[in-house]
Design a protein around this motif. Structure first.
Motif, PDB file in Angstrom:
ATOM      1  N   ARG A 182       0.899  -1.214   0.103  1.00 43.56           N
ATOM      2  CA  ARG A 182       0.139  -0.092  -0.087  1.00 43.56           C
ATOM      3  C   ARG A 182       0.891   1.410  -0.148  1.00 43.56           C
ATOM      4  O   ARG A 182       0.556   2.067  -0.631  1.00 43.56           O
ATOM      5  CB  ARG A 182      -0.840   0.186   1.042  1.00 43.56           C
ATOM      6  CG  ARG A 182      -1.890   1.308   1.368  1.00 43.56           C
ATOM      7  CD  ARG A 182      -2.497   1.568   2.541  1.00 43.56           C
ATOM      8  NE  ARG A 182      -1.690   1.811   3.749  1.00 43.56           N
ATOM      9  CZ  ARG A 182      -1.068   3.177   3.779  1.00 43.56           C
ATOM     10  NH1 ARG A 182      -1.279   3.707   2.684  1.00 43.56           N
ATOM     11  NH2 ARG A 182      -0.232   3.480   4.695  1.00 43.56           N
ATOM     12  N   LYS A 183       1.954   1.339   0.621  1.00 41.37           N
ATOM     13  CA  LYS A 183       2.790   2.609   1.002  1.00 41.37           C
ATOM     14  C   LYS A 183       3.532   2.690  -0.233  1.00 41.37           C
ATOM     15  O   LYS A 183       3.515   3.941  -0.856  1.00 41.37           O
ATOM     16  CB  LYS A 183       3.721   2.128   2.091  1.00 41.37           C
ATOM     17  CG  LYS A 183       3.096   2.307   3.488  1.00 41.37           C
ATOM     18  CD  LYS A 183       4.076   2.018   4.667  1.00 41.37           C
ATOM     19  CE  LYS A 183       3.407   2.167   6.022  1.00 41.37           C
ATOM     20  NZ  LYS A 183       3.957   1.646   7.106  1.00 41.37           N
TER      21      LYS A 183
ATOM     22  N   ALA B 273       1.039   4.040  -2.949  1.00 38.61           N
ATOM     23  CA  ALA B 273       0.771   5.327  -2.828  1.00 38.61           C
ATOM     24  C   ALA B 273       2.006   6.339  -2.915  1.00 38.61           C
ATOM     25  O   ALA B 273       1.635   7.375  -3.681  1.00 38.61           O
ATOM     26  CB  ALA B 273       0.352   5.547  -1.172  1.00 38.61           C
TER      27      ALA B 273
ATOM     28  N   VAL C 281      -5.118  -4.852  -0.907  1.00 36.17           N
ATOM     29  CA  VAL C 281      -4.734  -3.464  -0.523  1.00 36.17           C
ATOM     30  C   VAL C 281      -6.026  -2.852  -0.454  1.00 36.17           C
ATOM     31  O   VAL C 281      -6.368  -2.213   0.444  1.00 36.17           O
ATOM     32  CB  VAL C 281      -3.873  -2.811  -1.303  1.00 36.17           C
ATOM     33  CG1 VAL C 281      -3.775  -1.052  -0.839  1.00 36.17           C
ATOM     34  CG2 VAL C 281      -2.366  -3.209  -1.074  1.00 36.17           C
TER      35      VAL C 281
ATOM     36  N   GLU D 182      -8.394  -1.533   2.720  1.00 36.01           N
ATOM     37  CA  GLU D 182      -8.948   0.038   2.919  1.00 36.01           C
ATOM     38  C   GLU D 182     -10.220   0.110   3.029  1.00 36.01           C
ATOM     39  O   GLU D 182     -10.740   0.809   3.753  1.00 36.01           O
ATOM     40  CB  GLU D 182      -8.316   0.764   1.719  1.00 36.01           C
ATOM     41  CG  GLU D 182      -6.839   0.865   1.687  1.00 36.01           C
ATOM     42  CD  GLU D 182      -6.124   1.673   2.618  1.00 36.01           C
ATOM     43  OE1 GLU D 182      -6.382   2.887   2.866  1.00 36.01           O
ATOM     44  OE2 GLU D 182      -5.490   0.894   3.710  1.00 36.01           O
TER      45      GLU D 182
ATOM     46  N   ARG E  91      -5.331   9.307   1.645  1.00 35.45           N
ATOM     47  CA  ARG E  91      -4.164   8.382   2.528  1.00 35.45           C
ATOM     48  C   ARG E  91      -3.230   7.527   1.473  1.00 35.45           C
ATOM     49  O   ARG E  91      -2.216   7.404   1.672  1.00 35.45           O
ATOM     50  CB  ARG E  91      -4.724   7.595   3.391  1.00 35.45           C
ATOM     51  CG  ARG E  91      -3.925   6.857   4.405  1.00 35.45           C
ATOM     52  CD  ARG E  91      -4.879   6.392   5.486  1.00 35.45           C
ATOM     53  NE  ARG E  91      -5.234   4.886   5.205  1.00 35.45           N
ATOM     54  CZ  ARG E  91      -4.342   3.874   5.611  1.00 35.45           C
ATOM     55  NH1 ARG E  91      -3.123   4.000   6.066  1.00 35.45           N
ATOM     56  NH2 ARG E  91      -4.899   2.680   5.356  1.00 35.45           N
ATOM     57  N   ASN E  92      -3.661   7.274   0.361  1.00 37.56           N
ATOM     58  CA  ASN E  92      -3.180   6.299  -0.773  1.00 37.56           C
ATOM     59  C   ASN E  92      -2.434   7.128  -1.828  1.00 37.56           C
ATOM     60  O   ASN E  92      -2.149   6.537  -2.700  1.00 37.56           O
ATOM     61  CB  ASN E  92      -4.059   5.440  -1.073  1.00 37.56           C
ATOM     62  CG  ASN E  92      -4.282   4.322   0.100  1.00 37.56           C
ATOM     63  OD1 ASN E  92      -3.152   3.604   0.333  1.00 37.56           O
ATOM     64  ND2 ASN E  92      -5.252   4.206   0.800  1.00 37.56           N
TER      65      ASN E  92
ATOM     66  N   LEU F 201      -2.582   6.235  -5.715  1.00 35.91           N
ATOM     67  CA  LEU F 201      -3.560   5.387  -5.723  1.00 35.91           C
ATOM     68  C   LEU F 201      -4.944   5.963  -6.170  1.00 35.91           C
ATOM     69  O   LEU F 201      -6.047   5.379  -6.736  1.00 35.91           O
ATOM     70  CB  LEU F 201      -4.010   4.573  -4.400  1.00 35.91           C
ATOM     71  CG  LEU F 201      -3.615   3.156  -4.040  1.00 35.91           C
ATOM     72  CD1 LEU F 201      -4.065   2.621  -2.899  1.00 35.91           C
ATOM     73  CD2 LEU F 201      -3.721   2.303  -5.448  1.00 35.91           C
TER      74      LEU F 201
END
Length: 197
Positions: A23-24, A27, A64, A68, A107-108, A111
């Motif tokens: 995910r990080k 992003a 992911v 979320e 937050r992403n 994404l």
């Protein structure tokens, strides 16, 4: 039996860690620019471990997104269980939902482009959240009918219509085009929702 539980917990924690690392990376670098090798290196687990849990990058991407969206579902569950009246719960639900979706997307980072706009990729994962949402909305509406707050004949149809409207607002809300208006016109939105035209 204790050994099996420990192994399952270790397996779950490893998978969760891999999903968070992915995910990080998604992003910060974007989904397209992230490779399975990048994820393996960043997780310090190696490609073999990564492929034990995920078939390919799409598989980890879906995990992911699912993770979320589960966070969104958990926030909405709290409102659904609140002791407030059905009409207040419905309004709180709508506003909390829009904020929760926006928060997940923001937050992403990169994404954003893929998260909701690539309907083909995300729709499979969204179906689970959609089912949970429609169920929750239906339960709030049913309770409102029982208590004489809502004058709706078909709670399934009402839940579907509200859900579709919320889905339609998402992109504009995330871009910030609707947020101010929705906050300014909260009373009008509530009246419209509860009393119609």
């Amino acid at each position: 039996n204790k050994k099996t539980k420990k192994t399952k917990m270790g397996t779950t924690k490893t998978k969760e860690m891999l999903v968070d690392v992915a995910r990080k990376l998604f992003a910060s670098q974007g989904v397209e620019n992230t490779t399975m090798n990048d994820i393996a290196l960043a997780s310090q687990k190696g490609r073999r471990t990564l492929y034990t849990y995920f078939k390919n990058k799409d598989d980890i991407y879906f995990s992911v997104v699912e993770n979320e969206l589960n966070q969104v579902a958990n926030k909405l569950k709290l409102i659904a269980k609140s002791e407030d009246t059905p009409d207040h719960r419905l309004v709180d639900y709508i506003y909390m939902r829009m904020e929760a979706i926006k928060e997940v997307v923001n937050r992403n980072g990169n994404l954003k482009a893929d998260f909701f706009l690539d309907i083909q990729k995300v729709e499979r994962v969204r179906r689970k959240l959609d089912r949970k949402e429609k169920f929750t909305l239906r339960e709030i509406i049913k309770e409102g009918i029982e208590k004489g707050v809502f004058k709706v004949k078909d709670p399934n149809f009402a839940a579907l219509m509200i859900h579709l409207a919320l889905r339609g607002f998402e992109v504009s809300f995330i871009k910030g085009e609707l947020q101010e208006l929705m906050n300014e016109k909260k009373e009008d939105i509530v009246k419209f929702l509860l009393k119609g035209l």
